[in-house]
Design an enzyme around this catalytic site. Sequence first.
Site, PDB file in Angstrom:
ATOM      1  N   GLU A  73     -20.928   7.072 -26.464  1.00  0.00           N
ATOM      2  CA  GLU A  73     -21.352   7.245 -25.261  1.00  0.00           C
ATOM      3  C   GLU A  73     -20.132   7.184 -24.263  1.00  0.00           C
ATOM      4  O   GLU A  73     -19.428   6.081 -24.327  1.00  0.00           O
ATOM      5  CB  GLU A  73     -22.577   6.231 -24.792  1.00  0.00           C
ATOM      6  CG  GLU A  73     -23.732   6.603 -24.892  1.00  0.00           C
ATOM      7  CD  GLU A  73     -24.022   8.230 -23.959  1.00  0.00           C
ATOM      8  OE1 GLU A  73     -23.928   8.300 -22.874  1.00  0.00           O
ATOM      9  OE2 GLU A  73     -24.054   9.162 -24.925  1.00  0.00           O
ATOM     10  N   GLN A  77     -34.035  -2.590 -31.081  1.00  0.00           N
ATOM     11  CA  GLN A  77     -32.870  -2.550 -31.483  1.00  0.00           C
ATOM     12  C   GLN A  77     -32.995  -3.585 -32.570  1.00  0.00           C
ATOM     13  O   GLN A  77     -33.094  -4.878 -32.020  1.00  0.00           O
ATOM     14  CB  GLN A  77     -31.813  -2.372 -30.673  1.00  0.00           C
ATOM     15  CG  GLN A  77     -30.269  -2.375 -31.298  1.00  0.00           C
ATOM     16  CD  GLN A  77     -28.974  -2.586 -30.330  1.00  0.00           C
ATOM     17  OE1 GLN A  77     -29.286  -2.676 -29.093  1.00  0.00           O
ATOM     18  NE2 GLN A  77     -28.044  -1.994 -30.706  1.00  0.00           N
ATOM     19  N   GLY A  78     -32.476  -3.418 -33.731  1.00  0.00           N
ATOM     20  CA  GLY A  78     -32.332  -4.966 -34.830  1.00  0.00           C
ATOM     21  C   GLY A  78     -30.998  -4.790 -35.186  1.00  0.00           C
ATOM     22  O   GLY A  78     -30.841  -4.558 -36.315  1.00  0.00           O
ATOM     23  N   SER A 116     -19.249  -7.795 -25.644  1.00  0.00           N
ATOM     24  CA  SER A 116     -18.949  -8.553 -24.478  1.00  0.00           C
ATOM     25  C   SER A 116     -17.582  -8.124 -24.178  1.00  0.00           C
ATOM     26  O   SER A 116     -17.035  -7.315 -24.569  1.00  0.00           O
ATOM     27  CB  SER A 116     -18.825  -9.953 -24.977  1.00  0.00           C
ATOM     28  OG  SER A 116     -17.803  -9.804 -25.745  1.00  0.00           O
ATOM     29  N   ASN A 117     -17.549  -8.535 -22.732  1.00  0.00           N
ATOM     30  CA  ASN A 117     -16.111  -8.174 -22.230  1.00  0.00           C
ATOM     31  C   ASN A 117     -14.928  -8.618 -22.985  1.00  0.00           C
ATOM     32  O   ASN A 117     -13.858  -8.180 -22.850  1.00  0.00           O
ATOM     33  CB  ASN A 117     -16.102  -8.683 -20.411  1.00  0.00           C
ATOM     34  CG  ASN A 117     -16.991  -7.849 -19.705  1.00  0.00           C
ATOM     35  OD1 ASN A 117     -17.837  -6.767 -20.362  1.00  0.00           O
ATOM     36  ND2 ASN A 117     -17.074  -8.135 -18.545  1.00  0.00           N
TER      37      ASN A 117
END
Lengths: 379, 379, 386, 386
Positions: free
Chosen positions: C245, C126-127, C371-372
Site C-alpha cells: 500500500e 486480522q489474526g 509502530s513508529n
Amino acid sequence: MDFTYDAEQVALRDAVRALVGKAYGDFENRRRVVAADPGFDAVLWHGLAEMGVLGLPFAEADGGSGAGPVEVAVVARELGRVLAPEPFLSSVVMAGGLVAAVGTDAQRAEVLGALSAGDRVLAFAHTEPGARWTAAAAAVSAIRRDDGWLVTGTKEPVGHGARADQLVVSAVLPDGGTGLFLVDGSATGLTRQGYPLVDGGRAALVTFEGTPAEPLGEPSDRSADIERVLAGARIIAANEALGAMEVALDTTVGYLGSRKQFGVTLSHFQALTFRAADMYVSLETTRSLVAWASMVLAEAPEQVIEAGSRVGLKVARAGRHIGLEAIQLHGGIGMTAEYSIGTYTAHLTALEQLYGNGHEHLGRLVATVGDHTEVDPLE
Amino acid sequence: MDFTYDAEQVALRDAVRALVGKAYGDFENRRRVVAADPGFDAVLWHGLAEMGVLGLPFAEADGGSGAGPVEVAVVARELGRVLAPEPFLSSVVMAGGLVAAVGTDAQRAEVLGALSAGDRVLAFAHTEPGARWTAAAAAVSAIRRDDGWLVTGTKEPVGHGARADQLVVSAVLPDGGTGLFLVDGSATGLTRQGYPLVDGGRAALVTFEGTPAEPLGEPSDRSADIERVLAGARIIAANEALGAMEVALDTTVGYLGSRKQFGVTLSHFQALTFRAADMYVSLETTRSLVAWASMVLAEAPEQVIEAGSRVGLKVARAGRHIGLEAIQLHGGIGMTAEYSIGTYTAHLTALEQLYGNGHEHLGRLVATVGDHTEVDPLE
Amino acid sequence: MRLRLSDEDAAFRAQMREFFTTKVPRQIRDAVAARRHLTREQLVESQQVLNAAGLAVPHWPVEWGGRDWTQLQRHIWHEELQRAGVPPPLSFNANMVGPVIAAFGSQAQKERFLPPTASLDIWWSQGFSEPDAGSDLASLRTTAVRDGDEFVVNGQKTWTTLGQYGEWIFCLVRTDPDAPKKQMGISFLLIDMTTPGLQVRPIQLIDGGHEVNEVWFTDVRVPADNLVGELNHGWDYAKFLLGNERVGVAPVGASKRVLADAKGWARSVDLLGDPLVAARFAELENELLALELTALRVAANSADGKADPASSVLKLRGTQLQQDVSELAVDLAGPAGVASFGGDGSAAPEWVRMSTPVYLNLRKASIYSGSNEIQRQIIAKTILGL
Amino acid sequence: MRLRLSDEDAAFRAQMREFFTTKVPRQIRDAVAARRHLTREQLVESQQVLNAAGLAVPHWPVEWGGRDWTQLQRHIWHEELQRAGVPPPLSFNANMVGPVIAAFGSQAQKERFLPPTASLDIWWSQGFSEPDAGSDLASLRTTAVRDGDEFVVNGQKTWTTLGQYGEWIFCLVRTDPDAPKKQMGISFLLIDMTTPGLQVRPIQLIDGGHEVNEVWFTDVRVPADNLVGELNHGWDYAKFLLGNERVGVAPVGASKRVLADAKGWARSVDLLGDPLVAARFAELENELLALELTALRVAANSADGKADPASSVLKLRGTQLQQDVSELAVDLAGPAGVASFGGDGSAAPEWVRMSTPVYLNLRKASIYSGSNEIQRQIIAKTILGL
C-alpha cells in the site's frame, strides 16, 4: 533550604502509602472500584479519616489536625502513585480549603468537622460550561429572599458533584462580585447528573433552580479567595501528578527491562532507553519544581498564584511527555484499560483539565514575563 | 501534477552540478575561496554566465535565456549542495529580478545583459538596520535634484554589497512610498564596508550621502514589487537550503556508517540511526513543500507571497532540525571549520537571516490562519 | 514540474467529491465528523454504497471489481473520501485479505471470497499479532497441524481490531516449527470464526471503547482448502499485504478535516485569535500541507511501480500529525473535556466530550500497523542504508 | 522542607554577590556579558582576584586553598559567580588536574603544582580525547614508554580547549598496551608543553574562533616523577576527575543571565510584547527555574557524600537550555544577525553580532565533556538500571 521530608512527613507518607497500597496496589482492584458509583472506596475514605488525613489542612479547633501544605502534598503524591480515586483534592483541598478560608467559626467547625471525620463529602461547584479556569462566577447567581438566599444556574464539571453531601457553590452576588455559598445535597431545586471521567474519576453537571443556599462567611466578593485556593489546589494537584509520573516511569522502565522482542528485552534497544532517560530528566526537573511550589504554598503566600502557574505549566509539559511516551514505549498493551499505564496517562490529562492546562498557564506567565528580569527562587 | 524535473531541467541540473562540483566538490577549495575577498570564484561566475545560468530568469530580449522559476530553482539547489558562495541569489534572483520586474526596456537590456554575461555583479540594498524583512524602505530616502535623484541613508546587511558593481536601492520617495533606484558602485557619496558571514558569504554596511541614483522604471511606490520579488527569492533560497540539507543528511549518514566508537560503527547505535530517520522525514516533507512552492512561483503568481511564507517556515524548521542534528551526530568534528558539516548548518542559519526566519514566517501565517478553512494545494 | 491537476484528474476529483458528499448517507458522514465510533451497520452500509458504484476496491484487479486508476487517482479517491467524512472501506477486507487472495489465492478462493469481501458481506478480521509477537511478528506461535483434510489450529491472537464483528479471520499460523528461520514455516490461513473452539474476548481500551480483541483457538479445525497459496510461504504474503500500500498510508485528509473543524471549535471558545493557539494551527496546517504534498508526490511519481520507501515517512509523520491535531482539540476543550462520558447529562458540546477519548484512542496510531519505531527502523535501514 | 536559605547561607550569598560585582574588574564582566571570547590575560586576572580572596578553588582540600563549605554554599558561590558575569576559574586547573593531584599526587607534586594551579600561574591543558577516542575514551592510543627515569610519549590528542595558552598538559597515556581490558594500562601524566617534540596546532571552529587544538607528541620525554599516582591506574583518576563534580555541572546561572539580558534585547527590537516571543521566554524561564531548583536540590541534599546521579540530568538539560537561549537570541537578532564579523563596520549592536557565532559555538555544549548521548546512556544504565 531543604527539599526533603522530615521524619514525621516520611511517617505520614509511609502510612498513607501502606493504606492506599492495600486498596489499589492491585490495579484490578482500582478498576473494580471506579466501575461502580460513587467511583471510590467508602471504606478507604473512612480509613483516611481515621488516619487524620482528611482533616490535615484544617485547624484543630475546626476538627482538623492542623498540619501544613507540605503534609497535604505528601498525601496527594501517594494518592497519585496508585491513582486513588478518592475525592481528596476536590473535597478536602478545594471545597474544604474554601470553607477554612472564608467560613464563619460555626461553619468551619460544623463542615470541616464532618469532612475530617469522613462523614461528609464536599464538592466545589465552581466551573461553568464554557468557562476556563477563572476565579469568577458568571452563570450561577444568588439572590436574597427574606430569610435567606437562593442560587440559580448551571455548574459543570463539578468534581464528585453527584455524590457530594454538601456543595460549596460560587455565584454572582446581587451587587456583582462572586460569593460563596453552602448548598445541601438534598436541597430543593438541585439537580445533579454524574458521570465518569476517562480516568475513572467522577464529575457532574449540577443545576440550581432557586436552590436554598447559605452564605459561606459574609456574602461578599470572594474571587480573590477562590483564586488563592485554586492556586493552592493546583500545587497539590501537581504533587498528585508527580506521584503518577513517578510510577508511570517506573512501570515503563520495568516493562523495558522485561518485555522481549526479537529475542532480547526491550532494554537492548538504545532508541528506547534514551527516551526513558529523557523521561527521567522531565521527572527530576518536575520533582524539583513541585517541591518548590509546595514550599511556596507553605511559606510564601504572596507567591502562591505565580507558583501555581509555574508548576501548572511544568506538570502539563512533563505529564504529556511522560504519559505519552509511557504508552508508546509499552506498545499495544499500553492502549488497554486492563493494564495500568494508559490510565496513568488519562489521569494526568484529567488533572490538567481540572486544574489548568499548559496553554492556560503559559498564557498567564506570558502576561507577566516583562514584569521581571529573572526568576530567583532564593529571594 | 508532476513533481519531477523534465529532461531539459535534468540536463541543466547535471551541467551545473558538474561545474560547481569541479570548483567546490573539495570542501577545502571552498574554504580557500571564501577566505579572501570577494568571497567567491570570479572564474566560476563567468563559467556560470557562459552556461547561461546567470541570465536564466530574464527574457531573451534583455540578454537572458528566458527560462522559468523552476530552472532557477534547479540551479539554486545545486549551488546549495556544495555551498557555492557565488552571489546568485542576491545578484541574479533579487537585484536582477527587480530590474526585470520594474526596469525600463533600456535598463533591462543594459543591466540584465551585463549581469547575464557575468560582467556585472548586482546587489539589492534594501534591508535597513533594525528592520525585519519588510518590503518598505524607511532609513534611506530619495530626493529629486534638477536633473536627477540623490539617495541618503544606511542599508545593512546588503548581500555582496561591497563587491557589487551596481546597486539596486530601495528608498523612501518624496511623496511617500518606496521607490527603486540604480546606484553605480563608483558613485560619489557611496561608502561600503564589507565583511564575511559565518558561512563564508559576504555582506556590507552601505551608506549613501546624497548619492546620485537613477530611478528604476518610474519613480513610484514599488513595495508590492519588492514584496513579490522577495517572496520569489525566498522560494529560490528554499531550494538552495534544500540542496544544503540533502548533502548535510548524506554526509551525516556517511559518517554514521563509517565512524567507529566502542569497536563498531556509529550505525550500530539505534538512538543515532533513529534520529537520522527523523532527519530524513524532515527532509522529504521539505522537499515536497519546496517543489510545491517552486511550482507556485512558476504557475500561480497570486499565491507566491503565501507560498514564500509557507516554504520559509518549513525550511526554517527543517533547517534547524537537520543542521543541528547533523553537528550533534558528528560530535567534535562537526564543530570544526575544516570539516564541511558545520558550515552547512551555518549556511542554513544565514539563509534564514537573509530571507526570513521561522518566527517571521510563522507570524505571517498566524495573521491569516482564520481566513481560510483549509489549505488545498490542488485548488 | 506541474502544479495543477490535468483536466482529467480535476474532473475525476470533482466526480469523487460529488459522489462522496451526496451518495453516502449524511448521518454516517456526520458520525465520522463527530469522531464517534461507527456501528457495524454504518460501516457495512457505507462500504456497500461505495461498492455498488465500483468505489470500494479500486486497487483490486479489474476482474474482481478494481478500476484501472493511476496512483494519483487512487490518492485523490482516498483524500476525497476522508475529506467528505466517508469511512474508508474496511481495511482488513479491501487492503489486506482481498489483495492477498486476488494475488495468491486459488480460483475457487477468489470466486468464493472476493465478491463478498468487496461488499463487506463477509467481515474479515486480522489474526497476525500475538501476545509475544508484536513488532517481532515473525516469532508468532499459533500452530496449525495438518490432520487429513484439515488443519488443527491452536494458539492466541491479539489486537484483533473490530474482531467482535468478524465473520472470517485471516491468520498467520506456524505450520513448520522446525524451519531454519522463524520467518519460514508460517502459512496464511482463512478461518470461519463460527468454527467450534474459536473464542473472541474483548479488550477494553483506555478511551473506554471496545475496539480490539483477543482471539483464542482451541483445536479449531480448518479445511485445508482454506490455505492461501503455498504451505509455509505465509510470510511472503504477509509482507506483500503490509508492503503493497502506497496510497492512504497517512491519514492526511482526515487530519485536515479535523483541523478545519477545530478552527470552528476554537472560534466557539474565543481562542482562534489567541496567537499561541493560532500558531499551533499555522504550524499544523503547514506540516499537513507538506505531508499531503509528499503523499501526492509519491502517488504522482510512482508510475514505475517500485515499492516506494516513502510509505514509512507517510505513516510516521502522518500519525504524529494526527495525534498533534487531537492534542490541540483537547487543549481547546478546556475543563469541560473531562465530560467525555457525560452524554446528554452534560452541557458540553459533542466535540468537547469526544476530545479526550479520541486523543487517548489515537495513541494507537503510532503503535498499530508497524509502530513508529519500526518505521524509523525501515527508514534507517532500507532508505538510509544504516 | 524549607524554602528559604538559612540566615547564614543568605549572608554568604550576599557576601559572594558583593565580592563578585565589586572586586572582579568590570571590563572582564562586561566581556562575559557581551558573550565575547575572553583573552588569556582576562582569565588569569579574574582567577587571581578570586584566588587572592580564597574563592578560586573552594572545593579543594583546605590545606591547598579550599574552603570547608557545604555543597549548598559551593552551589551559591558558583551561581553568583555566573550571575555576576565572572568567568569561572579555569576548569582544567580548578576542577580537573588540581583535585586529582590533591587526591592522588605525591607530596612533592602537591607542593610544586597546587599553588600555581590555583592561581593560574600554570595554565593547564587537558590531553584526553584523541581522533579515534572521543565518547569511547578508553580506546586512546597515545603511548608512554618507560626509558630510564623518563617516559617517552608518542601520539596525538585533540579537542584541547584553549591549548594555545597551555603551559602544562595532563594526559591519559597508554603505558601497558597488553592489559587485558582497554581501561587498564592507562596512566595519568603531567607534561610540560615546552618539551621538545610537543606541538600544538589550532583547529578553527565553525564560529570562526580558535578555541580548541590538536596536540602532537613525537618522542616527548617526560620525567617519571610526573606520573600521578600509580602506573596503569590513570583510568581511575580520570573517572574521579570526570565524576566528582556535582556543582556547576549545569550552566544555569549563565543561562539565566543571558535570558535576562535577552529580555532587554527583545525590548530593543519591539518583540518582547510579541506573544510567540514572550512564550519562549516564559517556557525557558520556567525550565531554567526547574533546573536551578534541581541543582539546588542536589546541592542541598548531598550531605551524605554519595556521588549524585543527577549530575547527568544537570548536564543534559543544562546544555539543552543553554542552546535554546542562544537560539532565541539568534531569532531576536533577525537579518542583522549575519553581521557577526562586521565589527565596527556594522551598524548592528554587539549582541546582534554575537548571536550567531555564540549559537554555533554552543553546539559544543552537548558534545564536549561527555556528550548528551553519553549522559543519556549513564541515566539509562546507572539510574534506571536499563
